[in-house]
Design a protein around this motif. Structure first.
Motif, PDB file in Angstrom:
ATOM      1  N   ILE A 199      35.393  32.976  -9.936  1.00 19.40           N
ATOM      2  CA  ILE A 199      35.079  34.297  -9.409  1.00 19.40           C
ATOM      3  C   ILE A 199      35.720  35.337 -10.315  1.00 19.40           C
ATOM      4  O   ILE A 199      36.756  35.080 -10.935  1.00 19.40           O
ATOM      5  N   ASP A 200      35.097  36.506 -10.417  1.00 16.59           N
ATOM      6  CA  ASP A 200      35.638  37.596 -11.234  1.00 16.59           C
ATOM      7  C   ASP A 200      36.445  38.536 -10.345  1.00 16.59           C
ATOM      8  O   ASP A 200      35.925  39.077  -9.362  1.00 16.59           O
ATOM      9  N   VAL A 201      37.708  38.712 -10.703  1.00 16.13           N
ATOM     10  CA  VAL A 201      38.605  39.551  -9.916  1.00 16.13           C
ATOM     11  C   VAL A 201      39.318  40.535 -10.822  1.00 16.13           C
ATOM     12  O   VAL A 201      39.447  40.309 -12.038  1.00 16.13           O
ATOM     13  N   GLY A 246      38.033  25.334  -1.183  1.00 17.92           N
ATOM     14  CA  GLY A 246      38.365  25.290  -2.600  1.00 17.92           C
ATOM     15  C   GLY A 246      39.804  25.725  -2.804  1.00 17.92           C
ATOM     16  O   GLY A 246      40.417  26.330  -1.910  1.00 17.92           O
ATOM     17  N   VAL A 247      40.348  25.428  -3.981  1.00 16.43           N
ATOM     18  CA  VAL A 247      41.748  25.731  -4.287  1.00 16.43           C
ATOM     19  C   VAL A 247      41.806  26.573  -5.554  1.00 16.43           C
ATOM     20  O   VAL A 247      41.294  26.169  -6.603  1.00 16.43           O
ATOM     21  N   TYR A 292      39.816  30.859 -11.365  1.00 13.07           N
ATOM     22  CA  TYR A 292      39.240  29.510 -11.431  1.00 13.07           C
ATOM     23  C   TYR A 292      39.602  28.748 -10.157  1.00 13.07           C
ATOM     24  O   TYR A 292      40.761  28.775  -9.717  1.00 13.07           O
ATOM     25  N   ILE A 293      38.608  28.061  -9.605  1.00 16.38           N
ATOM     26  CA  ILE A 293      38.762  27.385  -8.321  1.00 16.38           C
ATOM     27  C   ILE A 293      38.229  25.965  -8.451  1.00 16.38           C
ATOM     28  O   ILE A 293      37.135  25.748  -8.974  1.00 16.38           O
ATOM     29  N   PRO A 328      46.731  34.474  -5.838  1.00 19.74           N
ATOM     30  CA  PRO A 328      47.718  33.420  -5.583  1.00 19.74           C
ATOM     31  C   PRO A 328      47.159  32.074  -6.010  1.00 19.74           C
ATOM     32  O   PRO A 328      45.947  31.832  -5.913  1.00 19.74           O
ATOM     33  N   VAL A 329      48.002  31.196  -6.512  1.00 19.93           N
ATOM     34  CA  VAL A 329      47.561  29.887  -7.004  1.00 19.93           C
ATOM     35  C   VAL A 329      48.437  28.793  -6.398  1.00 19.93           C
ATOM     36  O   VAL A 329      49.538  29.057  -5.899  1.00 19.93           O
ATOM     37  N   VAL A 330      47.915  27.557  -6.471  1.00 21.72           N
ATOM     38  CA  VAL A 330      48.693  26.373  -6.101  1.00 21.72           C
ATOM     39  C   VAL A 330      49.062  25.647  -7.385  1.00 21.72           C
ATOM     40  O   VAL A 330      48.183  25.341  -8.203  1.00 21.72           O
TER      41      VAL A 330
END
Length: 466
Positions: free
Chosen positions: A155-157, A105-106, A113-114, A162-164
């Motif tokens: 996911i809850d963080v 996943g990205v 959000y992925i 980091p994102v793309v």
């Protein structure tokens, strides 16, 4: 599994009425098969490398550094029915079997959000995401679009991830270098490199609207589904989805959902909870040399319009049968998959500027993307749309919901072209009304559907909703 018993039957005819697009001229099917990634056993083979320097080689280090930490491992726990034993049959027991599937996943937002493939998280009972630094989180499904094989999970963080960054997949060029980044087997992110081999590929592996994939020769193997395809600037231009292979392993062809299409789906899922589907409103096919010669056309490249859908943006803009669409918004339309992919990245209400060849002369036509009224109703595992005025006259009906696709092996026969008119003696006005009726049904409820077949005959189906 649902089953349909017809008390009054007639021979089932194929032939769906397609709102958005279908091919009239198609290439022969390839003998190889499309494989969607599943978990497999990882084996390692020692390889001896020779260090031959490549002049003016492209440096991928920056793109890789921008991407690897934002690509995650996705583990999917599913529960399905197992094969019953004699004891199960005697006592009416239903054996259950657990299975674990994996993919990639990205991460696309800092708050978790992925984006991944729908087939990676399909039938999930529990989802687990492992980051590149080995932290593990439980994930929830925000929404899916099975027709495009895209899913959005979260996911809850407690800290920024980091994102793309998204790139513009329409600007990607054949021959351009790309990286395929995945997180298979929970080994942390892996990177392979290749070039874009083709655009606008239609794999034609599902009973869905045509797709428009980016084809690359970057190595993609089982477990990489849902991973990132990025350019040499580290921008996301695709979501790796499938490989074409006679063996089930990578043999030189891999395919990705263009980022513009994935981004549109994600935005709709986040804002509305479902995907707004638009259509141009034509039927037709990809031109080739033979087709152009048979039609007496000078041009052998573009989209031949064989039918214009009633009340669509194409009809209102004045598009006519026999027109040839050569480009939209300056993007050349070489295949119907190009057209489907580009329109799929737009919302209803958007306008596109088409260049149309008519009677040997090119002319610009502004066309509004109109709402594609196709709706999937999970309780029936079918795709429906509203009847057009012509279809109401054909079936001698004032209302109803037209079946344009069945899913999950619901029926051994093709039910496309049937119209559901009643559910338990309740009149079905349109697709939204049918959806409302089905939302009110309870599990294991028995239903009687009244339908009209393509010959105009009335049938009744008995159905039990799971």
């Amino acid at each position: 599994m649902k089953s349909i018993l017809k008390s009054v039957g007639a021979a089932v005819l194929g032939g769906a009425v397609v709102l958005g697009s279908y091919k009239t001229f198609i290439e022969p099917d390839t003998s190889s098969k499309i494989e969607l990634a599943q978990e497999s056993i990882l084996t390692a083979t020692p390889v001896t490398y020779t260090n031959n320097a490549i002049p003016n080689a492209v440096d991928f280090t920056e793109a890789a550094e921008k991407t690897v930490h934002a690509v995650v491992h996705v583990k999917n726990l599913t529960v399905s029915r197992g094969n019953p034993t004699m004891r199960d049959l005697m006592y009416g027991l239903v054996p259950l079997r657990q299975a674990v599937g994996t993919g990639s996943g990205v991460i696309i937002t800092k708050d978790g959000y992925i984006v991944t493939n729908n087939h990676v998280i399909e039938n999930s009972q529990a989802l687990q995401v492992t980051l590149n630094d080995n932290r593990t989180y439980e994930a929830e499904i925000i929404g899916t679009e099975p027709g495009s094989d895209i899913a959005l999970i979260k996911i809850d963080v407690d800290e920024d991830l980091p994102v793309v960054a998204f790139g513009d997949s329409d600007q990607a060029r054949i021959g351009e270098w790309v990286l395929a980044v995945g997180n298979p087997f929970n080994l942390t992110s892996t990177v392979t490199a290749g070039i874009i081999s083709a655009k606008g590929r239609d794999l034609n592996t599902r009973d869905q609207m045509q797709q428009s994939f980016i084809q690359t020769d970057a190595a993609v193997n089982p477990g990489n589904s849902g991973g990132a395809l990025v350019n040499n600037r580290g921008e996301l231009i695709g979501i790796n989805t499938a490989i074409q292979s006679p063996t089930g392993s990578y043999t030189g062809y891999s395919f990705a959902v263009p980022s513009n299409n994935a981004r549109k789906i994600i935005q709709d899922l986040m804002e509305y909870g479902f995907v707004q589907k638009g259509m141009l409103g034509i039927s037709g096919g990809t031109l080739n040399g033979r087709a152009a010669q048979e039609l007496g056309l000078q041009s052998a490249e573009g989209i031949y319009v064989s039918e214009v859908v009633e009340d669509s943006g194409a009809e209102k803009a004045g598009l006519k049968k026999g027109d040839i669409i050569t480009s939209i918004d300056g993007v050349r339309m070489r295949s119907f998959a190009d057209l489907s992919g580009y329109v799929g990245s737009k919302n209803p209400g958007d306008f596109v500027e088409a260049t149309v060849l008519r009677n040997g002369k090119e002319r610009p036509i502004s066309i509004e993307i109109t709402k594609n009224s196709t709706v999937t109703i999970p309780e029936l595992d079918m795709d429906f749309r509203d009847l057009t005025n012509d279809e109401k006259r054909k079936y001698n009906l004032d209302s109803g919901a037209l079946i344009i696709g069945t899913k999950n092996g619901l029926a051994d026969t093709n039910l496309n072209g049937y119209v559901i008119t009643k559910v338990n003696d309740r009149n079905v006005k349109n697709v939204e009304n049918l959806k409302y009726i089905m939302d009110q049904t309870e599990a294991n409820q028995r239903l009687i559907l009244e339908v009209k077949n393509p010959q105009g005959q009335t049938e009744r189906w008995r159905l039990t909703v799971d």
